[in-house]
Design an enzyme around this catalytic site. Structure first.
Site, PDB file in Angstrom:
ATOM      1  N   TYR A 131      -6.598  -0.906  -6.627  1.00 28.23           N
ATOM      2  CA  TYR A 131      -6.007  -2.137  -6.094  1.00 28.23           C
ATOM      3  C   TYR A 131      -5.278  -1.917  -4.775  1.00 28.23           C
ATOM      4  CZ  TYR A 131      -1.688  -1.096  -8.968  1.00 28.23           C
ATOM      5  OH  TYR A 131      -0.582  -0.552  -9.564  1.00 28.23           O
ATOM      6  N   GLU A 132      -4.977  -3.034  -4.115  1.00 32.43           N
ATOM      7  CA  GLU A 132      -4.458  -3.056  -2.736  1.00 32.43           C
ATOM      8  C   GLU A 132      -5.410  -2.403  -1.747  1.00 32.43           C
ATOM      9  OE1 GLU A 132      -2.158  -4.958  -2.360  1.00 32.43           O
ATOM     10  OE2 GLU A 132      -1.270  -5.045  -4.340  1.00 32.43           O
ATOM     11  N   GLY A 133      -6.694  -2.515  -2.030  1.00 29.84           N
ATOM     12  CA  GLY A 133      -7.715  -1.911  -1.176  1.00 29.84           C
ATOM     13  C   GLY A 133      -8.117  -0.566  -1.740  1.00 29.84           C
ATOM     14  N   ARG A 136       0.822  -1.207   0.000  1.00 30.64           N
ATOM     15  CA  ARG A 136       0.000   0.000   0.000  1.00 30.64           C
ATOM     16  C   ARG A 136       0.860   1.262   0.000  1.00 30.64           C
ATOM     17  NH1 ARG A 136      -4.850  -2.237   4.020  1.00 30.64           N
ATOM     18  NH2 ARG A 136      -6.055  -3.183   2.314  1.00 30.64           N
ATOM     19  N   GLN A 147      -9.472   2.442   2.274  1.00 29.51           N
ATOM     20  CA  GLN A 147      -8.380   3.055   3.045  1.00 29.51           C
ATOM     21  C   GLN A 147      -8.922   4.109   4.007  1.00 29.51           C
ATOM     22  OE1 GLN A 147      -5.320   1.709   2.655  1.00 29.51           O
ATOM     23  NE2 GLN A 147      -6.345   0.425   1.138  1.00 29.51           N
TER      24      GLN A 147
END
Length: 598
Positions: free
Chosen positions: A439-441, A295, A446
């Site tokens: 992506y990656e949350g 992230r 977040q």
């Protein structure tokens, strides 16, 4: 044209000057490394990014990856570029020397990552995912697995992935269906299908090591039943070389909006042999070691796109002739003036510049805390760094990528109609930047992580390093005689006050109604990020003012730093007030519309 020259002078500024007093420095693990060594690494990284990766960016986007006979082929030139990248030691830059890494600090590595992402974001994903995978393996795998896989992954001989998403579940991983059946020899047979797997297969390395989330037969429902498994594409032989196929195949390539030279695969595991990483049922904890690393790196991806979009727009604005300056002809020798003379074009360029410099500074602050969290000898410093990293990771990921998309759009706008044409190369930045917000949350996730987990954790302890740093700087700058610095200090104090009031508002309302916190989350993350950048810009402006007073030979650099800081405080930081006013209104209008009315 795609124009990029690594901003080495600004990188040296954030590396050597900006954070000398942040209490995350002087780590024993890095005592042997000198500023001259860091500068030499940056200079060589710049050559690699500019000379090897940048020329492949547009061509790789145009060609894309292709699936041939079950094997993914990367665009022309990528294999040779990766070989050069690996042979140059860039894959191992910040990895543990125990496994063949060079052990350089993340504060340096993140600047190198930025250059790679600016020059060729698609390329960056191949080594980037591997670095994240090695972090998870190092933190949670058995010693046997570490010895078998880490040396080749750290060197870049083998690559790594993270396999989470399935067609029916993304963020809600408790719904995943991939199974892992234990075997008598301690291994597992992993079966299932995953989608959206970056670097899932390619022709750059001899082996691909997948970290796969799967469910044990007796695992409970939900996330508590998820475990993590290491599943290689090829099983190594006794000599440690890739040998037999392991039931891992590519069902197809995703046809994406951007990042076309990055292989995003649909993966199938059919009774593939794997080994558990960490404890049964603790797969998410092990995977999040990788995801948290990724992230921050995704935030750096956003910064990289921001920088190349800015530089490309500046080059075009200086060259494109259109109209006359409102104050009178700037270039009477030409039929028209370059469009950089126009205030609205300047507004776009200065916004991109300020966002790039602000993100670089805030990212370096986070990277220094990453180093202290891992290497500090003082437990108090280590804990403070860990708290800071936990708090700012969602901010770095979401804010940097939101601003990158804004910057890429500004870049297209500066180019006008030419920006909308593929041959110019800048529309690629918009397409590539867009996935970074997902992506990656996703960035909304977040924001929810920030207000729902980080803010209340340990009675607000994770907030304190950030809040104390800002508060202390405002107090130290109170009464400063320089008018420009005094104005910036007042601006930061006002924005910080808005952040404090917003924190109290969300804490009070969110305890009674979780939707109140959810409705405020995105605005709150933007507000915290703006305050963080304001803190950095005020420190930078103070240093620049001092250097100019000392008669620095680099007066041009420091005057430019002051000008950029001035623009940030005048034109960008006021967004903090708008964010506070939005947060203050609560969830009512956000949730008011009946479902059937949508």
């Amino acid at each position: 044209m795609q124009v990029y020259t690594a901003p080495l002078r600004d990188m040296r500024f954030v590396l050597h000057e900006l954070f000398a007093d942040d209490q995350f420095a002087n780590l024993p693990a890095f005592e042997e490394f000198t500023p001259d060594l860091f500068d030499a690494v940056l200079e060589e990284a710049a050559k690699m990014a500019q000379d090897i990766l940048l020329p492949l960016n547009a061509s790789g986007d145009a060609e894309g990856c292709r699936l041939e006979n079950g094997v993914v082929r990367t665009p022309a030139g990528f294999k040779a570029a990766y070989d050069s990248f690996r042979d140059g030691g860039w894959a191992a830059l910040a990895s543990d020397p125990s496994w063949g890494g060079q052990g350089l600090p993340e504060s340096l590595n993140k600047l190198v990552e930025e250059m790679i992402c600016s020059a060729n974001l698609s390329f960056s994903l191949y080594p980037g995912l591997t670095h994240g995978a090695t972090t998870a393996i190092e933190g949670h795998a058995s010693e046997d697995l570490k010895r078998a896989y880490l040396p080749k992954m750290v060197s870049g001989e083998w690559s790594g992935t993270m396999c989470l998403t399935e067609s029916h579940c993304g963020t809600d991983l408790g719904l995943l269906r991939t199974k892992a059946v234990p075997q008598a020899d301690g291994s597992y047979k992993v079966s299932g299908a995953k989608i959206f797997i970056s670097s899932g297969d390619h022709d750059l390395t001899d082996n691909v090591v997948h970290l796969v989330l799967a469910r044990l037969p007796d695992g409970p429902a939900g996330v508590r039943g998820i475990s993590l498994f290491l599943v290689p594409k090829y099983l190594p032989n006794d000599a440690g070389e890739p040998a037999s196929a392991n039931g891992v195949s590519v069902a197809g390539l995703e046809h994406k909006m951007g990042l076309k030279a990055s292989a995003t695969c649909q993966m199938v595991f059919e009774d593939s042999t794997g080994w558990i990483v960490g404890e049964p049922g603790k797969g998410l904890a092990a995977m999040f070691t990788m995801m948290n690393t990724e992230r921050v790196s995704v935030g750096i991806q956003g910064l990289g796109i921001n920088e190349i979009a800015y530089q490309s727009a500046v080059a075009y604005a200086k060259d494109r002739l259109q109209g006359r300056a409102l104050s009178g002809p700037a270039r009477p020798d030409l039929p028209a003036d370059p469009i950089i003379v126009h205030p609205d074009v300047r507004r776009s360029l200065m916004t991109m510049r300020a966002y790039a410099e602000g993100c670089r500074m805030l990212g370096q602050w986070a990277a220094r805390a990453l180093d202290a969290e891992k290497h500090a000898a003082d437990p108090e410093v280590k804990q403070r760094a860990a708290d800071f990293v936990a708090l700012v990771t969602p901010v770095v990921k979401a804010l940097f990528t939101d601003l990158a998309f804004e910057a890429a759009n500004h870049g297209v706008q500066v180019h006008g109609g030419h920006g909308y044409i593929r041959e110019t190369g800048v529309e690629q930045f918009v397409r590539d930047a867009r996935i970074c917000q997902i992506y990656e949350g996703t960035n909304g996730v977040q924001a929810l992580d920030l207000v729902g987990r980080k803010m209340p954790a340990h009675m607000g302890r994770q907030m304190r390093p950030f809040f104390h740093a800002v508060s202390n700087l405002c107090e130290a700058m109170a009464g400063v005689p320089d008018k420009a610095l005094a104005g910036m200090t007042a601006g930061l104090q006002q924005a910080f006050g808005a952040l404090q009031l917003s924190t109290a508002t969300i804490a009070q309302k969110g305890m009674k109604d979780a939707e109140e916190a959810g409705a405020a989350a995105t605005d709150y993350l933007r507000l915290m990020g703006l305050v963080g950048m304001g803190y950095c810009f005020l420190k930078a402006a103070k240093i620049a003012t001092d250097r100019l007073a000392e008669g620095s030979e680099e007066a041009g650099f420091y005057r430019a730093k002051l000008a950029t800081a001035g623009f940030f405080f005048d034109r960008l930081l006021p967004q903090a007030t708008a964010a506070f006013l939005a947060i203050k209104t609560g969830k009512r209008s956000t949730m008011a519309l009946e479902l059937d009315a949508f």
